[in-house]
Design an enzyme around this catalytic site. Structure first.
Site, PDB file in Angstrom:
ATOM      1  N   ASP A 224      25.362 -14.123  16.112  1.00 56.34           N
ATOM      2  CA  ASP A 224      25.062 -14.476  17.503  1.00 56.34           C
ATOM      3  C   ASP A 224      26.348 -14.377  18.310  1.00 56.34           C
ATOM      4  OD1 ASP A 224      23.776 -15.571  19.859  1.00 56.34           O
ATOM      5  OD2 ASP A 224      22.356 -16.560  18.522  1.00 56.34           O
ATOM      6  N   ASP A 244      28.462  -9.039  19.549  1.00 60.09           N
ATOM      7  CA  ASP A 244      27.559  -8.580  20.604  1.00 60.09           C
ATOM      8  C   ASP A 244      26.591  -7.570  19.998  1.00 60.09           C
ATOM      9  OD1 ASP A 244      26.277  -7.443  22.780  1.00 60.09           O
ATOM     10  OD2 ASP A 244      28.099  -7.090  23.932  1.00 60.09           O
ATOM     11  N   MET A 245      25.310  -7.898  19.975  1.00 59.41           N
ATOM     12  CA  MET A 245      24.323  -7.023  19.329  1.00 59.41           C
ATOM     13  C   MET A 245      24.154  -5.697  20.045  1.00 59.41           C
ATOM     14  SD  MET A 245      20.820  -9.052  20.285  1.00 59.41           S
ATOM     15  CE  MET A 245      20.410  -9.468  21.992  1.00 59.41           C
ATOM     16  N   ARG A 259      12.320 -13.752  17.727  1.00 59.98           N
ATOM     17  CA  ARG A 259      12.298 -14.202  19.120  1.00 59.98           C
ATOM     18  C   ARG A 259      13.531 -13.701  19.875  1.00 59.98           C
ATOM     19  NH1 ARG A 259       8.422 -14.826  21.160  1.00 59.98           N
ATOM     20  NH2 ARG A 259       8.550 -16.759  22.316  1.00 59.98           N
ATOM     21  N   HIS A 262      11.834 -10.420  22.878  1.00 57.11           N
ATOM     22  CA  HIS A 262      11.070 -10.914  24.033  1.00 57.11           C
ATOM     23  C   HIS A 262      11.977 -11.307  25.199  1.00 57.11           C
ATOM     24  CE1 HIS A 262      11.075 -15.597  23.578  1.00 57.11           C
ATOM     25  NE2 HIS A 262      12.199 -15.093  23.117  1.00 57.11           N
ATOM     26  N   ASP A 263      13.288 -11.373  24.945  1.00 52.04           N
ATOM     27  CA  ASP A 263      14.243 -11.700  26.012  1.00 52.04           C
ATOM     28  C   ASP A 263      14.643 -10.486  26.847  1.00 52.04           C
ATOM     29  OD1 ASP A 263      14.463 -14.412  25.312  1.00 52.04           O
ATOM     30  OD2 ASP A 263      16.025 -13.994  23.831  1.00 52.04           O
ATOM     31  N   GLU A 290       7.844 -12.192  16.157  1.00 55.41           N
ATOM     32  CA  GLU A 290       7.623 -12.535  17.566  1.00 55.41           C
ATOM     33  C   GLU A 290       6.223 -13.108  17.760  1.00 55.41           C
ATOM     34  OE1 GLU A 290       9.462 -12.379  20.286  1.00 55.41           O
ATOM     35  OE2 GLU A 290      11.101 -10.955  19.922  1.00 55.41           O
ATOM     36  N   GLU A 322       6.513 -11.132  26.377  1.00 57.70           N
ATOM     37  CA  GLU A 322       5.822 -11.107  25.095  1.00 57.70           C
ATOM     38  C   GLU A 322       5.049  -9.790  25.006  1.00 57.70           C
ATOM     39  OE1 GLU A 322       6.785 -13.328  23.183  1.00 57.70           O
ATOM     40  OE2 GLU A 322       7.513 -14.832  24.598  1.00 57.70           O
TER      41      GLU A 322
END
Length: 358
Positions: A224, A244-245, A259, A262-263, A290, A322
Site C-alpha cells: 500500500d 505506488d501501484m 476492493r 472500484h475506486d 469485489e 461497482e
C-alpha cells in the site's frame, strides 16, 4: 398526479425522514452508548436510559429522556430491542429499557470482532459529507464531487493530508472486511496451491490475514502507499511494503485486488491490472475480489448494499464504481490477460480470476 395511495405516501415520508436513524446511530456511537450497553448488560440484558446516563460524563437532568427518544427510534427499526420495566424513580409505573441485538452489536466500538462504527464515523465526517453539496454540479458540469468540495484534491490525495479521515478509512477496512472475507474463503479455494500472495492496496492487511488464516502455507506481502504502511501492525507471515501501484507492484505468484478497482475509472483500473500482469509469473494469476453489480437492479439486501456502496464511490472517488462480472472480464482483456473467469460469490463479494496464460 396518480391516484393517492396512503401507504405509498407514508413510505415516501419515511424515506424523507430516514436520515434520523443514521443520525441517531452516529450520536450514540460517539457517546459510547452501545459500549455501555455491552459492558453493563451484555447481549441478553437491558438498561434503562437512566442507567445509561449514569455512565456518561453529564449532569444534564434531561439526558435520560433524550436518550430514551434516540433509543426508541432504533428499537422501532429493530436495531435494538426494548421492553417495559419498572422505573428506577419517578411516578410512572412502567418505562422502557433497551438491549443490544445481533444488528447493534456491530456498533460497539471496543471489540476485537467486526465493527461498523468506524465506517459510520467515516461517512459522517464533515469532510466526507460536504461531497453531497457538489453532486449536482458534477452531474451538470462534469468532474467529481469530492474533488470539487476539496479545492481539486482527489480523495486519495486528501487522505495524505487529513490523518483523521485516513485513520477512519484504515479502521473501516480492518473492522469490516473480515466478516465477508471469511464467508467468501469458505467457498473460494484459489489460494490452496499458491505459495506467495501479494495484496495490492491492502491497508492494514485485514484481507491478507484472512487469506493466511485459511491457507497457513501462504507467505503474504501487504502492499500500500507509504503513509498507510508505516502504521500497519506487525503480523505473522506478512511483510509490509510501501509503494505506488501505478508505478510497480511486488512480484508474487498471485496478486489480490480486494476492493481496489472500484475506486478507479476503467482507464486507471486497466493501468493497475497491467502492473499486476508484469508482476506475476507465467503460471500466475490476479484475483479480483469485489462487490459484483447485477445487470438489473434487484431489491434483496445484498443488491441494496452494493448499490448503496456504488453511490459512495460516486461521491468520493475520482470515477470509481461497482461493476458487473462482464465489466471486470472486459477490464482484464484490455489489460492484456488472455484468459479470465468468474469463480464464485458469497455474501457481499465475488471473485474474478485473470490468468497470464490460457
Amino acid at each position: 398526479m396518480a391516484s393517492h395511495d396512503q401507504e405509498a405516501f407514508l413510505t415516501a415520508m419515511q424515506i424523507v425522514n430516514s436520515s434520523a436513524v443514521d443520525g441517531v446511530l452516529i450520536c450514540l456511537i460517539e457517546l459510547n452508548v452501545f459500549d455501555i450497553m455491552m459492558q453493563k448488560a451484555g447481549m441478553d440484558g437491558y438498561l434503562h436510559p437512566d442507567e445509561i446516563a449514569l455512565n456518561l460524563p453529564t449532569k444534564n437532568p434531561q439526558a435520560p429522556e433524550m436518550l430514551d427518544r434516540m433509543l426508541r427510534i432504533l428499537a422501532s427499526h429493530s436495531i435494538i430491542k426494548c421492553k417495559l420495566v419498572k422505573k428506577m424513580s419517578g411516578n410512572a409505573l412502567l418505562t422502557r429499557a433497551y438491549g443490544l441485538t445481533l444488528i447493534s452489536q456491530y456498533f460497539v466500538n471496543a471489540q476485537d470482532g467486526p465493527c461498523l462504527a468506524p465506517y459510520l464515523k467515516l461517512i459522517h465526517h464533515k469532510q466526507m459529507q460536504n461531497s453531497w453539496e457538489k453532486v449536482n454540479e458534477a452531474v451538470l458540469e462534469g468532474g467529481y464531487a469530492f474533488n470539487k468540495a476539496h479545492a481539486g484534491s482527489t480523495f486519495f490525495e486528501y487522505l495524505g493530508k487529513d490523518k483523521s479521515v485516513a485513520e477512519l478509512l484504515s479502521q473501516t477496512m480492518a473492522k469490516s472486511i473480515p466478516t465477508s472475507m471469511n464467508i467468501l474463503l469458505k467457498s473460494y479455494k484459489g489460494f490452496e496451491g499458491v505459495k506467495e500472495v501479494v495484496d495490492v492496496g491492502g491497508a492494514y492487511a485485514a484481507t491478507l490475514s484472512c487469506i493466511i488464516s485459511f491457507n497457513p502455507h501462504v507467505k503474504g506481502i501487504n502492499f500500500d502507499v507509504p503513509h498507510v504502511i508505516k502504521n500497519a501492525p506487525s503480523l505473522p507471515g506478512i511483510t509490509h511494503v510501501g509503494g505506488d501501484m501505478f508505478e510497480s507492484v511486488p512480484r508474487g505468484e498471485a496478486i489480490v485486488l480486494q476492493r481496489v478497482l472500484h475506486d478507479w475509472t476503467d482507464e486507471e483500473s486497466v493501468k493497475i491490472l497491467k502492473k499486476c500482469y508484469e508482476a506475476i509469473p507465467d503460471h500466475g494469476k490476479v484475483v479480483i475480489i469485489e462487490m459484483i453489480q447485477t445487470e438489473m437492479p434487484e431489491d434483496d439486501i445484498i443488491a441494496k448494499n452494493i448499490s448503496e456502496m456504488d453511490i459512495r464511490m460516486l461521491l468520493y472517488t475520482p470515477g470509481g464504481k461497482e461493476r458487473t462480472v462482464n465489466e471486470f472480464l472486459m477490464l482484464g482483456k484490455q489489460a492484456g490477460f488472455p484468459s479470465s473467469k468468474y469463480i464464485c460469490g458469497a455474501d457481499l463479494y465475488g471473485v474474478v480470476e485473470l490468468y497470464k496464460k490460457k
